[in-house]
Write a protein that holds these residues in place. Structure first.
Motif, PDB file in Angstrom:
ATOM      1  N   GLY A   1       0.837  -1.197   0.000  1.00  0.00           N
ATOM      2  CA  GLY A   1       0.000   0.000   0.000  1.00  0.00           C
ATOM      3  C   GLY A   1       0.868   1.241   0.000  1.00  0.00           C
ATOM      4  N   GLU A   2       0.296   2.332  -0.510  1.00  0.00           N
ATOM      5  CA  GLU A   2       1.032   3.599  -0.558  1.00  0.00           C
ATOM      6  C   GLU A   2       1.437   4.022   0.848  1.00  0.00           C
ATOM      7  N   SER A   3       2.366   4.952   0.910  1.00  0.00           N
ATOM      8  CA  SER A   3       2.812   5.473   2.184  1.00  0.00           C
ATOM      9  C   SER A   3       1.646   6.091   2.952  1.00  0.00           C
ATOM     10  N   GLY A   4       1.574   5.770   4.249  1.00  0.00           N
ATOM     11  CA  GLY A   4       0.543   6.373   5.095  1.00  0.00           C
ATOM     12  C   GLY A   4      -0.821   5.717   5.021  1.00  0.00           C
ATOM     13  N   THR A   5      -0.921   4.540   4.379  1.00  0.00           N
ATOM     14  CA  THR A   5      -2.229   3.889   4.273  1.00  0.00           C
ATOM     15  C   THR A   5      -2.528   3.006   5.491  1.00  0.00           C
ATOM     16  N   GLY A   6      -1.548   2.849   6.376  1.00  0.00           N
ATOM     17  CA  GLY A   6      -1.816   2.095   7.602  1.00  0.00           C
ATOM     18  C   GLY A   6      -1.223   0.695   7.636  1.00  0.00           C
ATOM     19  N   LYS A   7      -0.121   0.488   6.880  1.00  0.00           N
ATOM     20  CA  LYS A   7       0.464  -0.861   6.818  1.00  0.00           C
ATOM     21  C   LYS A   7       0.945  -1.335   8.189  1.00  0.00           C
ATOM     22  N   GLU A   8       1.603  -0.442   8.917  1.00  0.00           N
ATOM     23  CA  GLU A   8       2.090  -0.854  10.233  1.00  0.00           C
ATOM     24  C   GLU A   8       0.934  -1.142  11.190  1.00  0.00           C
ATOM     25  N   LEU A   9      -0.095  -0.334  11.088  1.00  0.00           N
ATOM     26  CA  LEU A   9      -1.272  -0.549  11.928  1.00  0.00           C
ATOM     27  C   LEU A   9      -1.906  -1.915  11.653  1.00  0.00           C
TER      28      LEU A   9
ATOM     29  N   ASP B   1       9.632  -4.068   7.508  1.00  0.00           N
ATOM     30  CA  ASP B   1       9.056  -2.887   6.878  1.00  0.00           C
ATOM     31  C   ASP B   1       9.900  -2.520   5.669  1.00  0.00           C
ATOM     32  N   GLU B   2       9.258  -2.117   4.577  1.00  0.00           N
ATOM     33  CA  GLU B   2       9.965  -1.754   3.342  1.00  0.00           C
ATOM     34  C   GLU B   2      10.808  -2.921   2.814  1.00  0.00           C
ATOM     35  N   LEU B   3      10.182  -4.059   2.691  1.00  0.00           N
ATOM     36  CA  LEU B   3      10.888  -5.270   2.277  1.00  0.00           C
ATOM     37  C   LEU B   3      11.640  -5.095   0.969  1.00  0.00           C
TER      38      LEU B   3
ATOM     39  N   SER C   1     -12.223   9.641  14.796  1.00  0.00           N
ATOM     40  CA  SER C   1     -11.381   8.801  15.652  1.00  0.00           C
ATOM     41  C   SER C   1      -9.996   9.434  15.848  1.00  0.00           C
ATOM     42  N   LEU C   2      -9.491  10.138  14.825  1.00  0.00           N
ATOM     43  CA  LEU C   2      -8.198  10.798  14.985  1.00  0.00           C
ATOM     44  C   LEU C   2      -8.298  11.970  15.964  1.00  0.00           C
ATOM     45  N   ILE C   3      -9.433  12.678  15.950  1.00  0.00           N
ATOM     46  CA  ILE C   3      -9.597  13.791  16.904  1.00  0.00           C
ATOM     47  C   ILE C   3      -9.545  13.258  18.345  1.00  0.00           C
TER      48      ILE C   3
ATOM     49  N   VAL D   1      -3.634   8.491   5.102  1.00  0.00           N
ATOM     50  CA  VAL D   1      -4.132   8.788   6.449  1.00  0.00           C
ATOM     51  C   VAL D   1      -3.096   9.546   7.284  1.00  0.00           C
ATOM     52  N   ARG D   2      -1.804   9.298   7.016  1.00  0.00           N
ATOM     53  CA  ARG D   2      -0.797  10.020   7.783  1.00  0.00           C
ATOM     54  C   ARG D   2      -0.906  11.524   7.520  1.00  0.00           C
ATOM     55  N   GLU D   3      -1.138  11.891   6.255  1.00  0.00           N
ATOM     56  CA  GLU D   3      -1.288  13.302   5.908  1.00  0.00           C
ATOM     57  C   GLU D   3      -2.514  13.888   6.629  1.00  0.00           C
TER      58      GLU D   3
HETATM   59  N1  LIG Z   1      -7.360   2.828   8.912  1.00  0.00           N
HETATM   60  C1  LIG Z   1      -6.787   3.656   9.782  1.00  0.00           C
HETATM   61  N2  LIG Z   1      -7.449   4.013  10.889  1.00  0.00           N
HETATM   62  C2  LIG Z   1      -6.892   4.870  11.784  1.00  0.00           C
HETATM   63  N3  LIG Z   1      -5.675   5.397  11.654  1.00  0.00           N
HETATM   64  C3  LIG Z   1      -4.969   5.084  10.580  1.00  0.00           C
HETATM   65  C4  LIG Z   1      -5.471   4.184   9.582  1.00  0.00           C
HETATM   66  N4  LIG Z   1      -4.548   4.048   8.620  1.00  0.00           N
HETATM   67  C5  LIG Z   1      -3.503   4.821   8.998  1.00  0.00           C
HETATM   68  N5  LIG Z   1      -3.743   5.447  10.160  1.00  0.00           N
HETATM   69  C6  LIG Z   1      -2.837   6.400  10.842  1.00  0.00           C
HETATM   70  O1  LIG Z   1      -1.991   6.932   9.835  1.00  0.00           O
HETATM   71  C7  LIG Z   1      -0.639   6.957  10.242  1.00  0.00           C
HETATM   72  C8  LIG Z   1       0.219   6.173   9.281  1.00  0.00           C
HETATM   73  O2  LIG Z   1      -0.043   4.788   9.394  1.00  0.00           O
HETATM   74  P1  LIG Z   1       1.095   3.688   9.203  1.00  0.00           P
HETATM   75  O3  LIG Z   1       2.348   4.110   9.900  1.00  0.00           O
HETATM   76  O4  LIG Z   1       0.528   2.385   9.566  1.00  0.00           O
HETATM   77  O5  LIG Z   1       1.299   3.819   7.625  1.00  0.00           O
HETATM   78  P2  LIG Z   1       2.276   2.999   6.644  1.00  0.00           P
HETATM   79  O6  LIG Z   1       1.411   2.439   5.572  1.00  0.00           O
HETATM   80  O7  LIG Z   1       3.110   2.061   7.431  1.00  0.00           O
HETATM   81  O8  LIG Z   1       3.138   4.187   6.008  1.00  0.00           O
HETATM   82  P3  LIG Z   1       4.679   4.164   5.446  1.00  0.00           P
HETATM   83  O9  LIG Z   1       4.676   3.379   4.185  1.00  0.00           O
HETATM   84  O10 LIG Z   1       4.940   5.613   5.202  1.00  0.00           O
HETATM   85  O11 LIG Z   1       5.494   3.581   6.526  1.00  0.00           O
HETATM   86  C9  LIG Z   1      -0.605   6.417  11.641  1.00  0.00           C
HETATM   87  O12 LIG Z   1      -0.494   7.528  12.488  1.00  0.00           O
HETATM   88  C10 LIG Z   1      -1.924   5.729  11.846  1.00  0.00           C
HETATM   89  O13 LIG Z   1      -2.351   5.968  13.131  1.00  0.00           O
END
Ligand SMILES: Nc1ncnc2c1ncn2[C@@H]1O[C@H](COP(=O)(O)OP(=O)(O)OP(=O)(O)O)[C@@H](O)[C@H]1O
Ligand SMILES: [Mg+2]
Length: 444
Positions: free
Chosen positions: A152-160, A223-225, A308-310, A341-343
């Motif tokens: 997934g693109e950067s900030g889409t929540g992969k780590e979550l 991460d970032e395989l 939820s972010l608020i 989502v990070r943005e």
């Molecule tokens: N579905 C979601 N619900 C709630 N918060 C989310 C969601 N997806 C992402 N976030 C929030 O967005 C931020 C980025 O998420 P995360 O670090 O998981 O992205 P990533 O895909 O690993 O990005 P990167 O490729 O840049 O490492 C985090 O602060 C996380 O809390």
């Protein structure tokens, strides 16, 4: 005896029969011997734990040996063990405890599922069909030990997502370790992953455990395989196949029980074609894949994400913001979200801090946010001494940007700047006074 305590009992003559019965009956607690014909108790527990969710198991053993006991509890995840001959009162107590743990686990599962339908899974939020599908994949794969590839693109929540899988798995009590495979030279990367013995390479002054050892009985996120050196990828594949690691410079191998999750923000097919990702490793990991959709393709999730972010950011900064006003949501929904989502989180973090309490209004957004591209203030681009002027920039904005950049270039020498700009010093001063007033008005 056990039925007389009010339990419904199924019996099995050996491990194999137990396995069959487990798959066709709803079993809440398992009581098993260790020595059995066909399939012994060790093998039985190994089989059921590898299948994911399993009932708590009470192990009976004739060899009251503390080491076997610890091994069964630790390696096989047994609930408890009892020495034979068993004391009925001890068994009854354990059965009752195990049954109540089993009921709790079921209740948790039910609640989790209900929350999922409301658009929440662990820390993930998303009510859109795409995210609901992601949630369902997470719930399916979490209980097993299967490797997972998250793209997934950067900030889409992969780590979550990786954390959610760990949290919903039987390994939740174990460690979750994340290692960033980007920007690390090969030797360092391998030492991070596999560990090293003292003197294995220049700079290896002490023996050090690697991430595989540190995530024993837990989950390891790579991460970032696609950024991992290709040579290291080959070694990684071997560890995945054998579940054993050898530290750099080490003689013996260490057995590891680790669940692997890999993530990448590259388009996997491209990384493969460019040879950045080894095919064999890719196929080994691609057995279970989760593709995270960019935020712009599921903009319907924005309102739930914002609220939820608020809540999260209020807690982080001790603020009391209640919500974002509807026109703010509208502006946010029109944005393209290249940072996903990070943005969004960054924009909201700033807004929550500035607002402090009450509602978020358009004043709490960055001042050029959401404006049509053309009306944004021109920004200096990467080449120094250049201003970018997209179509739609007004003459006034263009003039201001050029004046400010020229001043920066002359290190604030105004007569020099006026000379370069071809205007009088007086005109320059008037302009600056105007900008100053604008800024003051904006801040007020
Ligand atoms: N579905 C979601 N619900 C709630 N918060 C989310 C969601 N997806 C992402 N976030 C929030 O967005 C931020 C980025 O998420 P995360 O670090 O998981 O992205 P990533 O895909 O690993 O990005 P990167 O490729 O840049 O490492 C985090 O602060 C996380 O809390
Ligand atoms: Mg990440």
């Amino acid at each position: 005896m056990v039925s007389s305590w009010g339990f419904a009992v199924e019996t099995a003559g050996d491990g194999q029969e137990a396995l069959d019965k487990l798959s066709s009956n709803q079993i809440n607690v398992l009581v098993t011997d260790l020595m059995m014909p066909r399939m012994d108790g060790f093998e039985l527990l190994k089989r059921i734990t590898s299948q994911g969710s399993y009932p708590p198991a009470i192990v009976l053993t004739a060899f009251g040996n503390i080491e076997t006991a610890i091994q069964t509890m630790h390696d096989l995840g047994a609930f408890w063990f009892l020495e034979k001959p068993i004391q009925p009162s001890a068994l009854r107590l354990l059965l009752e405890r195990a049954a109540s743990q089993s009921r709790l686990a079921e209740e948790t599962e039910r609640l989790q599922r209900q929350l999922t339908y409301q658009g929440v899974l662990v820390d993930l939020v998303g009510a859109s069909p795409q995210m609901q599908q992601v949630f369902s994949l997470i719930r399916q794969v979490a209980p097993s030990k299967a490797a997972v590839l998250i793209a997934g693109e950067s900030g889409t929540g992969k780590e979550l997502v990786a954390r959610a899988i760990h949290h919903l798995s039987p390994r939740r009590g174990g460690p979750f370790v994340a290692i960033n495979c980007a920007a690390m030279p090969e030797t360092l990367m391998e030492s991070e992953l596999f560990g090293h013995e003292k003197g294995a390479f220049t700079g290896a002054v002490e023996r050090r455990a690697g991430c595989f050892e540190l995530s024993q009985h837990g989950t390891l996120l790579l991460d970032e395989l696609a950024e991992m050196p290709v040579g290291t990828q080959a070694k990684l594949l071997r560890v995945l196949e054998d579940s054993r690691v050898r530290r750099l410079g080490g003689k013996s191998e260490i057995a590891v029980d680790v669940r692997i999750i890999a993530s990448t923000n590259k388009v996997l097919e491209e990384a493969l074609a460019k040879g950045e990702l080894r095919e064999d490793l890719f196929y080994r990991l691609n057995v279970f894949r989760i593709d995270l959709p960019p935020l712009r393709t599921r903009i319907g999730d924005l309102p739930v994400l914002v609220s939820s972010l608020i809540t999260l950011l209020n807690r982080k900064h001790g603020c009391r913001v209640t919500e974002a006003e509807p026109n703010v949501i509208e502006i946010l929904q029109r944005h393209n979200w290249p940072g996903n989502v990070r943005e969004l989180r960054n924009i909201l973090e700033r807004a929550v801090i500035i607002a402090g309490e009450g509602t978020i209004t358009t004043h709490h957004l960055p001042h050029d946010f959401g404006a049509p591209a053309g009306s944004r203030v021109p920004v200096p681009v990467n080449e120094p001494d250049t201003v970018r002027l997209p179509v739609g920039t007004t003459v006034g904005e263009a003039e201001k940007a050029l004046i400010m950049l020229t001043l920066k270039h002359t290190k604030n020498n105004k007569s020099r700047a006026a000379e370069i700009l071809g205007i009088s010093l007086k005109t320059l001063f008037n302009k600056l006074k105007e900008y100053g007033a604008q800024e003051a008005a904006m801040e007020a």
